[in-house]
Every structure is written in structure tokens, then in C-alpha cells.
Design a protein around this motif. Structure first.
Motif: not given
Lengths: 384, 196
Positions: A88, A97-98, A100, A168, A171, A325, A330, B28-31
Motif C-alpha cells: 500500500i 518517489q524513489q 521504493l 526482484q 534483480e 519488500q 515498479r 532499487m533506488k533509480p531516481h
């Protein structure tokens, strides 16, 4: 409406509960058409996650039809068929914003380490989950994704957690072309991690588990080498070293988490006495079987307190440990593409379809690995 | 966000080896953002009305914009949970009482069921129908072991009472003999002393 009802460790039932309501202008109400029991639900089922309250409905893997939307929902309409990521997330906080999305800072007041998750205890926000006929879906402008035309609901429901989590895991393992990747656990997530490892260019994929029927499945599905750590070897770490010219694997994935078997001390302290946050056998083996300078990727779920792991070896071997998590949102565009192109066929892992009314049997079958169960899907009375 | 007391750019050599791609959180933190430098703030979503009791972590200043409303804290378990939330997520004082509260909550759930005239169907809730169908031998073994342990405990407690009782009786008998003997010797001494 009919919904799963947690009554205590290893005790659940289906019971009538009030319909969910719009609580926030960005909420939607979804009529659930498919819902799964996830391996991580078993941590709740076994009473291992703190602040799991009686009366809660579990379930963070579900798809359904939008039946009601809040005043500020603009990107969905009533009647849309949606798959709902288990996270959520608000989409506006620093972490969202990143990308995550599993670490949203505006969805879980009870704990700061994790964002909100449907039906995953009050440690993950206190939301009722989707093992019910209807469910409240917050931040409906961001999280639910309209199911593409032609996509099977069985494939769609596995895109809410299992497939993205396996993806993931691969990844985060930082797989380079030709790398040897070891996956501990041949459950649904381990199977998808093994499958995904090839997509990232692995040169060799090895899966370890103790259930022969799961090993047989992953051996054909991924495909990969698959071994039984109870029958084929005495020491899994030594086995991996021998398999890799005595160096260790380049990348190791823990796709097991708190319910791991294989080590008596870990089992007693982590699963029986609960003096640590679950049995850390898989991550322990991962640290010891990865090569120096290698990467350990953790998607197996553990509780919020402490675990016995050989942290000294992390230092001595110069390891990188990554975990999180899964940020489902994404990964969805890429994974939807993979499913539509037939690169990944998620629904092939579904082995059981269980009526919601028989939820307790479903949990027992999945928990005890009865009847060669790999992935159970719950069928809702309103969706049959 | 704390203001920098020292302007980093004033430090000799600042940033000369910086490598923006050396980010262990990639991808994981592309931006990457400048929020770490500028301070963390964002336009918060509309606050969900807080119309049930929400225990929020003391590691954050407020209740999140949305939250779940399942099973608000109540009863004894609720009291324990409220106490637990006085401590940060870093403390065992936070997590261990929550596990205790969960167990207390199970008992409260059974009491609540019975109060509503519904006795929990433990066999069904534990999914033993499935075990009976797919794993009967193991179920019978488990239930037999449980029954044996329970019977053993009951027997031990019962016999423990008896043995405690009999030990007590024996002890009393011994004590009685001792006192008798004491009395005897005391009397003996008394008479001896008298004789002296």
C-alpha cells in the motif's frame, strides 16, 4: 460478506463480517475474484509476527472488480478488473518517489520499517486483507493496475506478489552474465526467483529444498538443477562449495524466510521458542555458501526482532546483502510484458483451488505441504 | 532536516572521488533525488479520519495519511499493546509485549466467541479435515502424542499431589516422632537436670 478470520496460531475460519467502507477519498472497494495464500501468510498463521490481532483478515495477493470508488479516485472506474500489488503506497512520500513502493511512509503508522501491506498484521498497518469477498483498497489512483485484456485472472493474481518478488530477488542478487545463482527454497517465490535468474543472464541456477515434489517441479519449470538438502548432501554449504570449484556461488537468494527447516538450533529458537525472529537457516547458509565479494539477496520474510546469522563472515568475505519488500508497482510493466509474451507462465504453479469457506483446510494443506501443494488459490462465493 | 553546520564545499577535497553510480541500492533506488540535501518534505495525502484508536510508532511524529482499521486494541491485550507502543521499534519492550498481547488476545477471542453463544470448532479451525484427508497417520500420531502428554501431565499432577500429600504425611510422621523423641529427651534431660 464472507471473510477469513484469524483466531490464533494455526486457527482460522471463514466468517461473516461487515462490508468494507470507503474511509479515505482515494479508497476503492474491490470485489475479490481470486485470492491466494502466500508463504509469508504462514508466518502470521503460525503466530510468529508481533501484533497479529484476532479478528484480522489476511491476504495480500488478490485481484478483483472495482465496485466503489472514493471522491478523489480519478484513474479507476467502477467495473474495472484490477490486480492489486500487495504494497500500500502513496506515491508521494520520499520513498515512493524513489520507486521504493514497499517502504511507503504514509501507509503504516504502527511501524516505520515497512510500508502498509494488506492483511499482514498491525505491524504492517492493520489493514484487512483480500481473503474475503470484498476489500478496501487505499491509494487507488496509484496501486491497482487494470488487468490487460486477454490476461488470465490466474496469471494476474500471481503478479500481485509471487512473480515480482521472485523477479526482484534475482534483480537484487546483481546477477552478471554467466553467474552461478543458488536459490534456497523451492516454494512459489523460489521457483520464480530461479526462473527470473535466467532473465538476468545467469549461467547456472541451483535450487535447494527438502520437498522432492517441489524440486521436481522447479527442475522442469525454471528449468534448473535442484537438490534435496536432506537427502542429497550432508552439508548444503559444503555441497555448494564443491559445485562451484570450492569458491562459492556468485549470488545466493534466500527465498525461504522465517519458517526454514534444516537446522535444529535455528528451528527450536526461531520457530518453537520464538526467541529469535524466525529460523534464519536459509540466510545463514546463504552467507556461508556465497563466494567472497558475492551478493546475498533476501526476500524470505523474517520478524522485526533479531536473528542468529554469521555476521562476522559478512565482514570477512566482503559480502553485499540486499533485501526488501518487493516494489511490485515498479516491476509490473516489465512483468506484464513477460506474461503476455509467454516468457513467464505464472499460473502453472497453481496446484489447488480452495473455496473460501474451507480456508482452514487451505492453510493446513499449504502449511504442512500436503497433497503436493505449491500454490493454493482461494475461490470466492461471489466469483464462482 | 538538520542544517549543515559546515559547508561541505569548504572542506578540501570534498567530492573529488564521488561516484554517483556507486549506489548499493541501484536499481532499487533509480531516481536519486536531492531530498537528502534539501530536507524531507512532500505534499501529504488527505488525512484519513482517525475514528478508531490507532497506536502509532513513536519513531514517527504522526499517524500516516491512511491506515487500517482492523481490530482496534481492546481488553487486556489492548492494555498491553498500548504499553508496548510507549517503546520504540528498537526495543524488546516493544515487540515482546506485543507477542504476549497476541496470545492474550487468543484467549479473549475464545471468551468472546463463547459470550456470543458460539463455541469455537477447533477441529475445523485448525484444518484437521484436510489433515484427516491427506495426512491421517501424522494427524493421529500428533493427536495421540498430544493426548499422551496431556494424560501424562494430568497423572503427574495428580500423583504429584498424592506424593506431596504422602511426603507431607511422612514428614509429619517423622516430625511427630522427632517431637516425641525431643519431648522424650527433653523430659529425660529435665529429669536428669532434676537429678543433678
Amino acid at each position: 460478506m464472507l471473510a477469513m478470520d484469524y483466531r490464533g496460531p494455526k486457527r482460522v475460519r471463514a466468517t461473516q463480517k461487515p462490508m468494507p467502507e470507503i474511509k479515505h477519498p482515494e479508497d476503492a472497494i474491490v470485489r475479490v475474484t481470486r485470492s491466494c495464500i502466500c508463504g509469508s501468510d504462514l508466518h502470521l498463521y503460525n503466530g510468529n509476527v508481533p501484533d497479529t490481532r484476532v479478528g484480522t483478515t489476511f491476504g495480500h495477493e488478490f485481484v478483483g472488480e472495482v465496485v466503489e470508488i472514493g471522491a478523489e479516485v480519478t484513474k479507476l472506474k467502477v467495473g474495472d478488473q484490477v490486480l492489486v500489488p500487495f504494497n500500500i503506497s502513496c506515491g508521494r512520500c520520499h520513498f515512493c518517489q524513489q520507486g521504493l513502493y514497499g517502504n511507503c511512509h504514509e501507509s503504516n503508522p504502527m511501524a516505520t520499517a515497512v510500508g502498509g501491506i494488506y492483511g499482514y498484521s498491525h505491524t504492517a498497518g492493520g489493514y484487512h486483507g483480500g481473503q474475503a469477498e470484498y476489500v478496501r483498497v487505499p491509494y487507488a489512483n496509484l496501486n491497482p493496475t487494470v488487468i490487460p485484456p486477454g490476461m488470465d485472472l490466474d496469471d494476474a493474481v500471481l503478479l500481485t506478489d509471487v512473480v515480482p518478488t521472485g523477479y526482484q530477488a534475482a534483480e537484487m542478487a546483481g546477477i552478471q552474465p554467466g553467474n552461478t545463482v543458488v536459490v534456497f527454497g523451492a516454494g512459489p517465490v523460489g521457483i520464480m526467483a530461479a526462473k527470473s535468474a535466467w532473465l538476468f543472464g545467469a549461467g547456472r541456477v541451483i535450487v535447494l529444498d527438502k520437498e522432492d515434489y517441489r524440486l521436481e517441479f522447479v527442475r522442469n519449470y525454471a528449468p534448473c538443477e535442484a537438490y534435496n538438502f536432506e537427502k542429497d548432501m550432508e552439508d548444503p554449504v559444503l555441497f555448494i562449495k564443491k559445485q562451484t570449484d570450492w569458491m562459492g556461488a556468485d549470488c545466493v537468494i534466500d527465498a525461504v524466510g522465517a519458517e526454514a527447516a534444516g537446522d535444529v538450533l535455528q528451528t527450536i529458537t526461531g520457530r518453537k521458542l520464538l526467541v529469535q525472529a524466525g529460523s534464519a537457516t536459509a540466510v545463514h547458509w546463504a552467507i556461508n555458501s556465497v563466494k567472497k565479494g558475492g551478493v546475498v539477496s533476501i526476500v524470505g520474510v523474517y520478524g522485526p526482532t533479531d536473528n542468529l546469522v554469521p555476521i562476522g563472515n559478512v565482514l570477512n568475505k566482503g559480502l553485499t546483502i540486499r533485501g526488501n519488500q518487493t516494489a511490485v508497482k515498479r516491476h509490473l510493466p516489465r512483468l506484464i510484458e513477460h506474461v503476455m509474451n509467454g516468457v513467464i507462465k505464472p499460473k502453472e504453479i497453481i496446484t489447488h483451488r480452495i473455496p473460501l469457506e474451507d480456508i482452514a483446510d487451505g492453510y493446513r494443506i499449504f502449511s504442512d505441504k500436503l497433497d503436493n501443494c505449491i500454490k493454493p488459490v482461494l475461490m470466492m462465493p461471489t466469483a464462482r | 532536516m538538520q542544517k549543515h553546520v559546515i559547508d561541505p564545499k569548504s572542506v578540501p577535497g570534498w567530492g573529488v572521488d564521488a561516484d554517483p553510480e556507486n549506489d548499493p541500492t541501484y536499481p532499487m533506488k533509480p531516481h536519486r533525488s536531492d531530498l537528502e540535501e534539501q530536507g524531507y518534505n512532500w505534499e501529504r495525502p488527505t488525512q484519513q479520519p482517525i475514528d478508531v484508536e490507532i497506536l502509532h510508532s513513536n519513531e514517527r511524529p504522526n499517524v500516516t495519511s491512511v491506515f487500517g482499521t482492523a481490530s482496534p486494541p481492546q481488553g487486556l491485550s489492548g492494555m498491553i499493546r498500548r504499553w508496548a507502543f510507549r517503546w520504540s521499534e528498537n526495543e524488546y519492550n516493544h515487540w515482546l509485549p506485543l507477542i504476549l498481547a497476541d496470545r492474550v488476545n487468543v484467549v479473549e477471542g475464545v471468551i468472546e466467541d463463547i459470550a456470543h453463544g458460539k463455541f469455537p470448532n477447533i477441529w475445523k479451525e485448525k484444518g484437521y479435515n484436510a489433515s484427516w484427508k491427506h495426512d491421517r497417520t501424522s494427524l493421529i500420531l500428533r493427536l495421540s502424542a498430544f493426548a499422551a502428554v496431556t494424560a501424562g501431565l494430568v497423572l503427574w499432577m495428580t500423583s504429584g499431589d498424592d506424593s506431596k500429600g504422602s511426603r507431607k504425611k511422612k514428614k509429619n510422621k517423622k516430625k511427630a516422632r522427632y517431637y516425641d523423641e525431643n519431648e522424650y529427651y527433653a523430659d529425660d534431660r529435665y529429669y536428669d537436670e532434676n537429678q543433678y
